[in-house]
Enzyme design. Structure first.
Site, PDB file in Angstrom:
ATOM      1  N   CYS A 171       0.191  -1.156  -0.285  1.00 21.98           N
ATOM      2  CA  CYS A 171       1.227  -1.972   0.357  1.00 21.98           C
ATOM      3  C   CYS A 171       2.591  -1.824  -0.300  1.00 21.98           C
ATOM      4  CB  CYS A 171       0.798  -3.439   0.360  1.00 21.98           C
ATOM      5  SG  CYS A 171      -0.559  -3.780   1.509  1.00 21.98           S
ATOM      6  N   GLU A 219      -2.691   1.146  -7.804  1.00 24.68           N
ATOM      7  CA  GLU A 219      -1.568   0.406  -7.229  1.00 24.68           C
ATOM      8  C   GLU A 219      -1.121  -0.627  -8.240  1.00 24.68           C
ATOM      9  OE1 GLU A 219       0.020  -1.941  -3.292  1.00 24.68           O
ATOM     10  OE2 GLU A 219      -2.096  -1.412  -3.382  1.00 24.68           O
ATOM     11  N   GLU A 273      -1.864   1.938   5.960  1.00 23.68           N
ATOM     12  CA  GLU A 273      -2.294   0.786   6.763  1.00 23.68           C
ATOM     13  C   GLU A 273      -1.232   0.388   7.791  1.00 23.68           C
ATOM     14  OE1 GLU A 273      -3.748  -2.441   4.419  1.00 23.68           O
ATOM     15  OE2 GLU A 273      -5.139  -1.197   3.292  1.00 23.68           O
TER      16      GLU A 273
END
Length: 843
Positions: A263, A58, A396
Site C-alpha cells: 500500500c 513493506e 491491489e
C-alpha cells in the site's frame, strides 16, 4: 478416490514406521493406512524455479525505521509533523536538556539555513552556556545497549561559536551515564558532519541519547544518528541493517525480495517532492527520493500512520537482496490509488514522469557506470549491475479499467528499451469477485506475462483450496502470489499455509513466485497481523509461520515428482446456527425477525412488540442495543462489529426473514446466519467498505473469507429493506426486497492431509513433504515406486498444539530433525497437527 497433492479425510492411528511386507513386531498385522501416497516415477513434474519462495518487505509495523534499519534515533532530522500522525511535531521523541541557568530554546526551523533542499527542517538550539541540548527517547522503551558494544554516532552541525558537543547515553533522567563521547564543532557557521564512537558500560533496554553543546551559542543540529556498530555484514560489507533481523531473513534463504511495499507504493499523492509541487508531505513511494546520500533523502508520511525516513532505500534493498542471494523485485506505482483509496484522476499528468522514473530505475539497477543512473549506483559503492529481471507495476488496484490502461503504457515503454524485463501486473485486493475477474480478463487480453495475486483468508479457506491453481490456464499469465497469510498467528494457521504451499509447488509451472506477508512487526507498534518475524528493541523471534516458511524455502527442490494421495473423504457440513444482527460504524434497526422451515413452520420469531430482547445474546459486547418502539435498535455509529445472536437453529433447511433499516452512519447493516459463536458465523454485509459493496463472508475461528461480493452496492439511510436468506443444507440464496441478490454453495470440504514430492538436482535428494492438519495421527503408506533412494533419510518435523503461538517469552513451535530408515515402500505415521519433510538421498 484420489487426486494429486491433497486428500480429504480424517485419520486415527498409533505412531510407527514399518516397511511394506514387515510388521511392527513378530506376528503383528500390517497397519491399515488412513492415506496412501503413490509416486509416479515414470512421469516428469513441473520445474521449480530457484525464485519460487521469497520475502515481501513493506514498511508496516515499524518494519524499517525502528526495525530493520539500524538507526536508533527516532525523528533524527526533526521532520515529523501532523501529516504523519496526529500529535506528531518536529520535536516528537525529543526533550530539551537544561545544563543550568536559563532554559535553552530548541526550535524546529524550516528556512534558508536548512541542511539542503530535501531536508527541510533542522533544530536551532539557543543556549546560555555548556550542557544545554536535547535528549532523544528512541523507539519504544528507548535505546537498547549491550555492555562492551560500540555505537557509531554522527551529527550535522553549524555554529558561529567553536565548541565541544557531547553525546551521552544515559538513563531516562540523565543521572546515570552508560557511554559518552565528544566532537569538536568549528565556528565556521557551515554545515559539517561530525562522527564519533561510543562504548556502552552496561546492558539496558531503556537508555536515552543526550546531545549537548559546550558553550553559549546559537547552533544548528540535524541528522543526529546512532547505530550499533555490530550490524549486518554481507557481500557488500557493513550495512545499515539491524543484524538479528537481517540474519533471520537470510536464514530463510529466500529466492527473491519484493520491495518497498504494497500500500505505501500506490497511495497518497503521486507528485514529486519539489518546490513546484509545494513539497507534498504524503506521497506514494518514489524510488528517486530514497537514493543518494542519506541526508539528502526527504522523509515521507507513511500510509500506515507514521513517518518513514528513507534511510532504508532502494540502494539498501538492492544490496541486501544481493547479500542473501535473492532476486530483487521492486514495485512501482501505477499512478492510480489502491488499498481502498479513491481514484486520482487529477494526477494522470504524472503518468509519463513515473514511466520515465521506472526506466531510470532499471538503468540504476542494470546500467553501465557511464549512464546517468548507473553512475549514481557506482558513486554509492556498487559499480557492478544488480541484475534486475522483474519489476511490478501497481499494487491491489481497485480500478481495473483505468489500471490496465496505465499498465500497458508502463509495460510497452519498458519492453521497448529493456525487452528481457518481466513486467508484473496485479489482480486487485481479493482472491475472487468482480474486480478480480475483470483484472484477470484484461491481463489475459493484453498478454501480460505475470499477475500478482494477494489474499488474506481463514485457515479453513487455505485447507479448502489446495487445488486453486490446478485449473489455471497453462498457456496464460503466470502467477506471483505476492501477499498471502492465514488470518491469525497460531500453529493451526501455519499448518493451513503449509498445506496450501504443497499445492503451490505442485503447480510450480503456474505459480512462479510466492511470498508470505507481512515480513516484520515491531511488537510495540503493530498495524497489521499476522506477521512472520516479530521484534522489540533488543530481540527478535520467528512466528510459527516463520518456521514453516523457513522449512519450505530451505527444501524447495528443482522439480516436482508427480504423486497422488488417497484416503478417507470428508463430507460437506450443512449450515446451521443462530440468526445474527450487527452493524459496523452505523446505527440500524431490525424488526419482524423470523426463521421458518420450508413448509412454513415457525422455528423462531421475534417482532419485539413485548419491549424486550430476552431471546438475544451479545457476542461482540460492543454497540448500544435496545428495543425501542417495537424494533431492535443499535444506536452507536462508531462501534464496529456489534453482533448479537438469537437462539440456535438446528434445522439444515430454513428461511430467515426480517426488516432492516440503516438510520445513520458510514456503512449499511449486517445479517448473520449459521452463527455458532463470536468467531464462527456467516454474515451478509450490506453496504460495507464505506457503503460501496455488499459481501457474504464466512468467519472461522475469527478469520473471515469472502464467499460472494457485489461492487458498487450501497444502502439508503432510513429505507426499510425486506431481507430473506434461504438455506438448504450448504446452498444459500439471498433476497433483497424480493429480488435474488446472491446465491452460493458452501460445499467445499476441508482437506487436512496434503503432500507433495520434489527432487533436488544438486544433491539428488527426493523430498517428501506431508502436512497433517488434524488432531489425530495419520498412518500413511508411502510408495516411492522405482525411485533409487538410500535406506537412511533425514526427517524434520514441526508439530504442536494448534492453538500455540511463538511469542517473545517462548517459542514452542520449532523444528526437530532426526534420522530414519526409509525403504522404497514403507508406512509412516505423521503426528497430529504436523508438517513433516523427509529428505531421502539418492541410492
Amino acid at each position: 478416490m484420489s487426486r494429486p497433492g491433497a486428500m480429504k479425510g480424517l485419520a486415527a492411528a498409533a505412531l510407527l514406521v514399518v516397511p511394506l511386507g514387515m510388521a511392527a513386531d513378530a506376528g503383528a498385522a500390517k497397519p491399515v493406512p488412513d492415506y496412501t501416497i503413490t509416486v509416479d516415477d515414470s512421469a516428469q513434474g513441473a520445474a521449480i524455479d530457484d525464485t519460487m519462495y521469497g520475502v515481501f518487505f513493506e514498511d508496516i509495523n515499524y518494519a524499517a525505521d525502528g526495525g530493520l534499519y539500524a538507526e536508533l534515533v527516532r525523528n533524527r532530522s526533526f521532520e515529523f509533523n501532523s501529516t504523519d500522525a496526529s500529535g506528531f511535531t518536529g520535536l516528537t521523541a525529543w526533550q530539551v536538556v537544561n545544563g543550568g541557568g536559563a532554559a535553552p530554546t530548541a526550535q524546529v526551523v524550516n528556512d534558508a539555513t536548512r541542511l539542503n533542499e530535501n531536508n527541510r527542517n533542522h533544530l536551532r538550539l539557543t543556549s546560555d552556556g555548556p550542557g544545554d541540548g536535547v535528549r532523544n527517547l528512541g523507539y519504544n522503551t528507548g535505546f537498547a545497549l549491550k555492555a562492551g558494544a560500540t555505537y557509531d554516532g554522527s551529527v550535522w552541525a553549524r555554529s558561529t561559536t567553536a565548541q565541544t558537543v557531547t553525546f551521552a547515553l544515559t538513563n531516562a533522567n540523565g543521572t546515570v551515564t552508560y557511554a559518552s563521547g565528544t566532537v569538536a564543532v568549528d565556528g565556521s557557521d557551515a554545515w559539517k558532519k561530525y562522527e564519533l564512537t561510543l562504548t556502552a558500560n552496561a546492558t539496558v533496554n531503556d537508555a536515552r541519547l543526550a546531545v549537548t553543546g559546550g558553550a553559549a551559542s546559537v547552533m544548528g543540529l540535524d541528522m543526529i544518528s546512532l547505530m550499533p556498530h555490530d550490524r549486518w555484514v554481507g557481500k557488500n560489507g557493513l550495512s545499515t541493517l539491524r543484524k538479528d533481523l537481517a540474519q533471520k531473513i537470510a536464514d530463510l534463504d529466500p529466492g527473491f525480495v519484493r520491495f518497498p511495499g504494497g500500500c505505501i507504493v500506490n497511495v497518497n499523492s503521486h507528485r514529486a517532492y519539489t518546490a513546484a509541487n509545494n513539497f507534498p508531505r504524503a506521497r506514494s513511494y518514489q524510488w528517486k527520493e530514497t537514493v543518494g546520500p542519506v541526508e539528502t533523502r526527504p522523509t515521507n508520511a507513511n500510509f500506515w500512520g507514521y513517518n518513514q525516513s528513507y534511510g532504508l532505500g532502494y540502494y539498501e534493498y538492492f544490496t541486501f537482496a544481493e547479500d542473501i542471494g535473492a532476486m530483487p523485485l521492486p514495485v512501482v506505482p501505477a499512478v492510480l490509488n489502491g488499498c481502498g483509496q479513491g481514484f486520482r484522476a487529477n494526477e494522470q499528468n504524472e503518468l509519463q514522469r513515473h514511466i520515465q522514473d521506472t526506466l531510470d530505475l532499471i538503468e540504476f539497477a542494470n546500467g553501465p557506470v557511464t549512464s546517468t543512473w548507473g553512475k549514481l549506483r557506482a558513486d554509492m559503492g556498487h559499480p557492478a549491475p544488480f541484475g534486475l529481471t522483474h519489476i511490478g507495476v501497481g499494487n491491489e488496484e481497485n480500478f481495473p479499467a483505468q489500471f490496465i490502461t496505465n499498465f500497458v503504457q508502463f509495460r510497452d515503454a519498458i519492453k521497448a528499451k529493456y525487452p528481457n524485463i518481466t513486467v508484473i501486473s496485479n489482480s486487485g485486493p481479493d482472491d475472487e469477485g468482480t474486480t478480480f475477474e475483470q483484472h484477470w480478463a484484461q491481463n489475459r487480453a493484453n498478454n501480460v506475462e505475470m499477475v500478482d495475486e494477494h489474499y488474506y483468508n481463514s485457515p479453513t479457506w487455505f485447507l479448502q483450496n489446495n487445488d486453486r491453481y490446478d485449473s489455471y490456464d497453462r498457456n496464460g499469465p503466470k502467477v506471483f502470489l505476492g501477499e498471502y497469510a492465514s488470518q491469525d498467528a497460531k500453529w493451526f494457521n501455519s499448518l493451513s499455509e503449509a498445506a496450501y504451499m504443497t499445492g503451490l509447488e505442485r503447480n510450480a509451472d503456474i505459480v512462479k513466485l510466492a511470498s508470505y506477508a507481512p515480513l516484520l512487526a515491531n511488537v510495540d507498534n503493530v498495524q497489521w497481523r499476522p506477521d512472520m518475524i516479530w521484534f522489540d528493541n533488543h530481540q527478535s523471534w520467528g512466528s510459527t509461520s516463520y518456521e514453516v516458511q523457513k522449512l519450505f524455502m530451505n527444501n524447495v527442490g528443482d522439480r516436482v515428482v508427480p504423486s497422488t494421495a488417497s484416503g478417507k473423504v470428508m463430507q460437506p457440513t450443512p449450515i446451521t446456527g443462530a440468526v445474527g444482527l450487527s452493524t459496523w460504524r452505523t446505527a440500524a434497526k431490525y424488526d419482524d425477525v423470523k426463521v421458518t422451515s420450508p413448509d412454513g413452520t415457525t422455528l423462531f420469531s421475534d417482532d419485539f412488540n413485548d419491549g424486550n430482547a430476552d431471546g438475544w445474546r451479545p457476542l461482540a459486547n460492543r454497540g448500544t442495543w435496545a428495543v425501542t418502539d417495537g424494533q431492535f435498535v443499535q444506536t452507536n455509529t462508531t462501534a464496529e462489529d456489534t453482533l448479537v445472536a438469537g437462539p440456535a437453529v438446528a434445522a439444515t433447511d430454513y428461511d430467515v426473514t426480517m426488516k432492516a433499516t440503516k438510520t445513520a452512519g458510514a456503512e449499511g447493516f449486517l445479517i448473520g446466519f449459521g452463527v455458532k459463536d463470536s468467531g464462527n458465523y456467516y454474515w451478509w454485509n450490506l453496504g460495507g467498505w464505506n457503503n460501496t459493496r455488499s459481501v457474504v463472508e464466512k468467519a472461522t475461528s475469527g478469520a473471515k473469507q469472502t464467499l460472494v461480493a457485489r461492487e458498487g452496492h450501497s444502502i439508503t439511510t432510513n429505507k426499510a429493506y425486506d431481507v430473506k436468506i434461504s438455506v438448504r443444507g450448504t446452498k444459500v440464496t439471498l433476497f433483497l426486497d424480493g429480488q435474488e441478490f446472491f446465491s452460493f454453495d458452501d460445499n467445499t470440504v476441508i482437506e487436512p492431509f496434503a503432500q507433495v514430492v520434489t527432487h533436488d538436482d544438486a544433491t539428488g535428494d527426493t523430498i517428501v513433504k506431508v502436512v497433517n492438519a488434524q488432531n489425530t495421527p495419520a498412518v500413511t503408506k508411502i510408495d516411492l515406486g522405482k525411485l533409487k533412494v538410500a535406506k537412511k533419510a533425514t526427517m524434520t518435523v514441526i508439530s504442536g498444539d494448534p492453538g500455540q503461538q511463538n511469542t517473545r517469552s517462548a517459542q514452542p513451535i520449532r523444528p526437530v530433525t532426526t534420522q530414519i530408515d526409509v525403504p522404497s515402500q514403507f508406512y509412516r505415521t505423521f503426528d497430529p497437527n504436523s508438517v513433516t519433510f523427509i529428505r531421502i538421498p539418492k541410492k
